[in-house]
Design a protein around this motif. Structure first.
Motif, PDB file in Angstrom:
ATOM      1  N   LEU A 107       0.838  -1.196   0.000  1.00  0.00           N
ATOM      2  CA  LEU A 107       0.000   0.000   0.000  1.00  0.00           C
ATOM      3  C   LEU A 107       0.873   1.245   0.000  1.00  0.00           C
ATOM      4  O   LEU A 107       1.903   1.298   0.659  1.00  0.00           O
ATOM      5  CB  LEU A 107      -0.889   0.020   1.248  1.00  0.00           C
ATOM      6  CG  LEU A 107      -1.930  -1.087   1.377  1.00  0.00           C
ATOM      7  CD1 LEU A 107      -2.657  -0.957   2.727  1.00  0.00           C
ATOM      8  CD2 LEU A 107      -2.933  -1.050   0.228  1.00  0.00           C
ATOM      9  N   LEU A 112      -3.311   3.369   3.366  1.00  0.00           N
ATOM     10  CA  LEU A 112      -3.395   2.644   4.635  1.00  0.00           C
ATOM     11  C   LEU A 112      -4.766   2.862   5.278  1.00  0.00           C
ATOM     12  O   LEU A 112      -5.603   3.604   4.756  1.00  0.00           O
ATOM     13  CB  LEU A 112      -2.290   3.133   5.576  1.00  0.00           C
ATOM     14  CG  LEU A 112      -0.858   2.906   5.063  1.00  0.00           C
ATOM     15  CD1 LEU A 112       0.144   3.653   5.936  1.00  0.00           C
ATOM     16  CD2 LEU A 112      -0.541   1.419   5.042  1.00  0.00           C
ATOM     17  N   ILE A 116      -4.172   5.772  10.111  1.00  0.00           N
ATOM     18  CA  ILE A 116      -2.724   5.990   9.988  1.00  0.00           C
ATOM     19  C   ILE A 116      -2.318   6.493   8.597  1.00  0.00           C
ATOM     20  O   ILE A 116      -1.150   6.773   8.362  1.00  0.00           O
ATOM     21  CB  ILE A 116      -1.925   4.698  10.305  1.00  0.00           C
ATOM     22  CG1 ILE A 116      -2.411   3.526   9.451  1.00  0.00           C
ATOM     23  CG2 ILE A 116      -1.992   4.356  11.777  1.00  0.00           C
ATOM     24  CD1 ILE A 116      -1.567   2.269   9.599  1.00  0.00           C
TER      25      ILE A 116
ATOM     26  N   GLU B 213       3.202  -2.523   5.998  1.00  0.00           N
ATOM     27  CA  GLU B 213       3.318  -1.120   6.413  1.00  0.00           C
ATOM     28  C   GLU B 213       2.900  -0.940   7.879  1.00  0.00           C
ATOM     29  O   GLU B 213       3.428  -0.093   8.588  1.00  0.00           O
ATOM     30  CB  GLU B 213       2.446  -0.224   5.535  1.00  0.00           C
ATOM     31  CG  GLU B 213       2.881  -0.150   4.087  1.00  0.00           C
ATOM     32  CD  GLU B 213       2.480  -1.366   3.278  1.00  0.00           C
ATOM     33  OE1 GLU B 213       1.648  -2.157   3.764  1.00  0.00           O
ATOM     34  OE2 GLU B 213       3.018  -1.554   2.176  1.00  0.00           O
ATOM     35  N   GLU B 214       1.939  -1.771   8.323  1.00  0.00           N
ATOM     36  CA  GLU B 214       1.465  -1.606   9.696  1.00  0.00           C
ATOM     37  C   GLU B 214       2.500  -2.068  10.721  1.00  0.00           C
ATOM     38  O   GLU B 214       2.430  -1.684  11.884  1.00  0.00           O
ATOM     39  CB  GLU B 214       0.121  -2.329   9.886  1.00  0.00           C
ATOM     40  CG  GLU B 214      -0.966  -1.665   9.044  1.00  0.00           C
ATOM     41  CD  GLU B 214      -2.370  -2.143   9.363  1.00  0.00           C
ATOM     42  OE1 GLU B 214      -3.294  -1.373   9.117  1.00  0.00           O
ATOM     43  OE2 GLU B 214      -2.537  -3.280   9.851  1.00  0.00           O
ATOM     44  N   TYR B 217       4.361   0.999  11.360  1.00  0.00           N
ATOM     45  CA  TYR B 217       3.584   1.909  12.214  1.00  0.00           C
ATOM     46  C   TYR B 217       3.406   1.359  13.626  1.00  0.00           C
ATOM     47  O   TYR B 217       2.568   1.846  14.375  1.00  0.00           O
ATOM     48  CB  TYR B 217       2.227   2.195  11.580  1.00  0.00           C
ATOM     49  CG  TYR B 217       2.289   3.248  10.489  1.00  0.00           C
ATOM     50  CD1 TYR B 217       2.051   4.587  10.788  1.00  0.00           C
ATOM     51  CD2 TYR B 217       2.606   2.907   9.181  1.00  0.00           C
ATOM     52  CE1 TYR B 217       2.112   5.557   9.801  1.00  0.00           C
ATOM     53  CE2 TYR B 217       2.672   3.862   8.183  1.00  0.00           C
ATOM     54  CZ  TYR B 217       2.429   5.189   8.499  1.00  0.00           C
ATOM     55  OH  TYR B 217       2.493   6.152   7.522  1.00  0.00           O
ATOM     56  N   LYS B 219       2.112  -1.342  14.684  1.00  0.00           N
ATOM     57  CA  LYS B 219       0.826  -1.981  14.959  1.00  0.00           C
ATOM     58  C   LYS B 219       0.987  -3.459  15.288  1.00  0.00           C
ATOM     59  O   LYS B 219       0.011  -4.148  15.576  1.00  0.00           O
ATOM     60  CB  LYS B 219      -0.112  -1.823  13.750  1.00  0.00           C
ATOM     61  CG  LYS B 219      -0.480  -0.371  13.457  1.00  0.00           C
ATOM     62  CD  LYS B 219      -1.439   0.135  14.513  1.00  0.00           C
ATOM     63  CE  LYS B 219      -1.963   1.519  14.137  1.00  0.00           C
ATOM     64  NZ  LYS B 219      -2.826   2.060  15.202  1.00  0.00           N
TER      65      LYS B 219
END
Lengths: 122, 451
Positions: A107, A112, A116, B213-214, B217, B219
């Motif tokens: 992504l 996202l 976020i 991607e998380e 971040y 997560k």
């Protein structure tokens, strides 16, 4: 009639259902015999995802869809309320764009989850 | 402990190893997320080579509703109440990760055909304890604790549900979650008054699927937590950093005197070894590091994704999986600081090393596994979690999961696929389902803890 909306299921032969505008579509459609998948029932998993191809949905309580899935029209029926008459594709047949290999197709920052995501670069 | 003989389980790991061979396996099978509008179920698999129905599903107990996503499960009682003659290993507690329901299943009245005893309603658990996303079930003497990964709205860190032996909700088990950001698995070692817990993510993060991607971040988890087991509070954190991205399964050695344990960091695909050092502090080190593997269609090398680990009852072997690569490995951990690779087999996976096993095309890779008490038979299934399966192995929707038996050489090390055993869940009567965790009626290598 005030307070109701018409939901057309494109991949069930265009069957149409009159539903209350204030209740989640998962409940109002299942009550009328539409066989729908579901899991958590609070907007936190995507088991009940359907694809909205026309109309407007209020799904402010969902926390599971990312911005790419939202841009592709996915709605979580367990928390989705119809603002207008809508056309939906339901079930896993509608999930072609829902799942992606995160390594092959990552992504972008603006895609996202809304909590976020960063604004899209101009 | 010692000579007692009337309660469930075994007086010691050494006695457990001598138990009769397992003849029945229980594994959960899911339809949640597959497109088949049927309930998830508990499958009974015949594991007796002398039986005419060997290597077949011989019974299916459907849950009352759809959409549970059955996942992990645990017994109502284990060797931790071996001294208590009023207890019996009779009930499997089978949570639904998505529905929050806890199914209590009677496996003793007719072991071949388990029956539903009780359901603890997911909405009641949410309302009374503010918990959702149930995962690991351990018994605690005659009581039960279950880790939950979220609060009622699916936000981390969740906490622990405490049930009494009649499966009534007592409340939250923990006195405090401290500053723990995420929950997942846990294991405890009572003689050292310690529990270790690991970190996956909030239900709202992992239930919809995995996004790299998380991880960036923050997560997803990267820590292990040391608890004062009696006070029920976390007292120390081991920050694993990049070596420990998504630390999932936690296993102590079975020896109740040992402080050595292991955790598999799924995304880093490392084994973390932890122990209590001579100065009383908890220490950790990375002892196994599975390299990412190149793939012709991937822009980056493929991580193994070590989603499960298991220690043999004699504490000699550690078993790990690489769900995306497709291999199962056996390490000799006689010296837990220096594991030696002693066995490896391939089944499915993205690297194309074993697309077929015993004539069945494998969708997915080795994922959950259970080892016989004598250490000789490892039963392996291929589905991880419906949404993650759909991302990495979309063909599992039409092919279903499989259960494979790996024969393990406990004397010299080594593993090989058993040619006579395969259960193809792609051929289930209601359509392809996906099998996950497995347990045996007499206890297994991930259920029992000794006081």
């Amino acid at each position: 009639m005030s307070g109701t909306r018409t939901i057309t299921i494109a991949n069930r032969g265009g069957a149409a259902y009159s539903v209350a505008e204030r209740r989640p579509l998962l409940d109002t459609l299942r009550e009328q015999g539409v066989d729908l998948p579901y899991g958590c029932r609070y907007g936190g998993c995507i088991t009940c995802a359907a694809r909205l191809t026309a109309g407007t949905i209020d799904q402010r309580r969902q926390v599971a869809l990312n911005n790419r899935q939202l841009a592709n029209g996915y709605v979580l029926l367990c928390v989705a309320r119809p603002v207008t008459d809508c056309v939906l594709e339901i079930g896993v047949e509608s999930h072609g764009l829902l799942y992606r290999n995160p390594f092959l197709d990552p992504l972008a920052p603006h895609e996202l989850k809304p909590a976020i995501a960063r604004p899209k670069e101009p | 402990m010692g000579e007692a003989c009337c309660g469930p389980g075994y007086p010691s790991p050494a006695e457990a190893i001598k138990a009769p061979r397992e003849k029945l396996l229980y594994t959960i099978a899911i339809y949640t997320g597959t497109g088949i509008q049927k309930p998830d179920y508990l499958a009974t698999v015949d594991a007796d080579p002398d039986s005419p129905t060997y290597s077949q599903v011989i019974h299916r107990l459907e849950m009352p509703g759809i959409g549970d996503e059955l996942h992990h499960m645990g017994w109502n009682a284990c060797s931790s109440c071996h001294d208590d003659s009023s207890m019996a290993r009779k009930y499997l507690l089978v949570p639904g990760v998505r529905s929050n329901n806890i199914h209590v299943i009677d496996t003793a009245t007719d072991p071949r055909a388990p029956r539903l005893h009780k359901i603890i309603d997911g909405a009641e658990i949410r309302a009374k304890t503010d918990l959702s996303g149930p995962h690991t079930v351990h018994c605690l003497g005659s009581e039960i604790i279950i880790s939950f990964l979220g609060d009622a709205r699916g936000e981390a860190p969740g906490g622990y549900l405490h049930l009494d032996k009649d499966f009534e909700i007592v409340g939250r088990w923990e006195a405090s979650m401290g500053d723990i950001p995420f929950g997942y698995d846990f294991w405890y070692q009572p003689r050292h008054n310690v529990m270790i817990s690991s970190e996956w993510a909030a239900p709202n993060t992992f239930m919809p699927g995995f996004d790299l991607e998380e991880v960036g971040y923050l997560k997803y988890g990267r820590r292990l937590h040391v608890w004062d087991f009696e006070k029920r509070v976390p007292i120390e954190t081991m920050y694993l950093g990049e070596d420990g991205l998504i630390p999932l399964e936690v296993k102590f050695l079975h020896d109740p005197d040992s402080t050595h344990g292991f955790c598999g960091a799924a995304l880093s695909t490392n084994v973390i070894h932890f122990w209590k050092s001579d100065d009383g502090k908890w220490a950790w080190e990375k002892i196994i590091d599975v390299d990412n593997e190149p793939h012709p269609e991937w822009p980056i090398p493929v991580p193994g994704v070590m989603s499960a680990i298991l220690v043999s009852m004699d504490d000699r072997y550690l078993y790990i999986n690489n769900w995306l690569h497709g291999d199962m490995r056996q390490y000799d951990i006689t010296d837990p600081h220096n594991p030696k690779l002693t066995g490896q087999v391939w089944m499915g996976g993205l690297l194309g090393r074993a697309p077929e096993v015993n004539g069945v095309k494998v969708a997915g890779g080795p994922q959950m596994f259970q080892l016989s008490l004598d250490g000789k038979r490892l039963y392996v299934t291929t589905s991880l979690f419906s949404t993650w399966d759909n991302q990495f192995y979309p063909e599992i929707r039409t092919q279903g999961g499989v259960m494979v038996q790996i024969d393990c050489d406990v004397d010299n090390g080594g593993m090989s696929i058993n040619p006579d055993f395969i259960v193809d869940f792609g051929k289930e009567p209601n359509g392809p389902s996906r099998c996950h965790e497995t347990r045996y009626p007499g206890g297994d290598c991930t259920s029992d803890i000794w006081l």
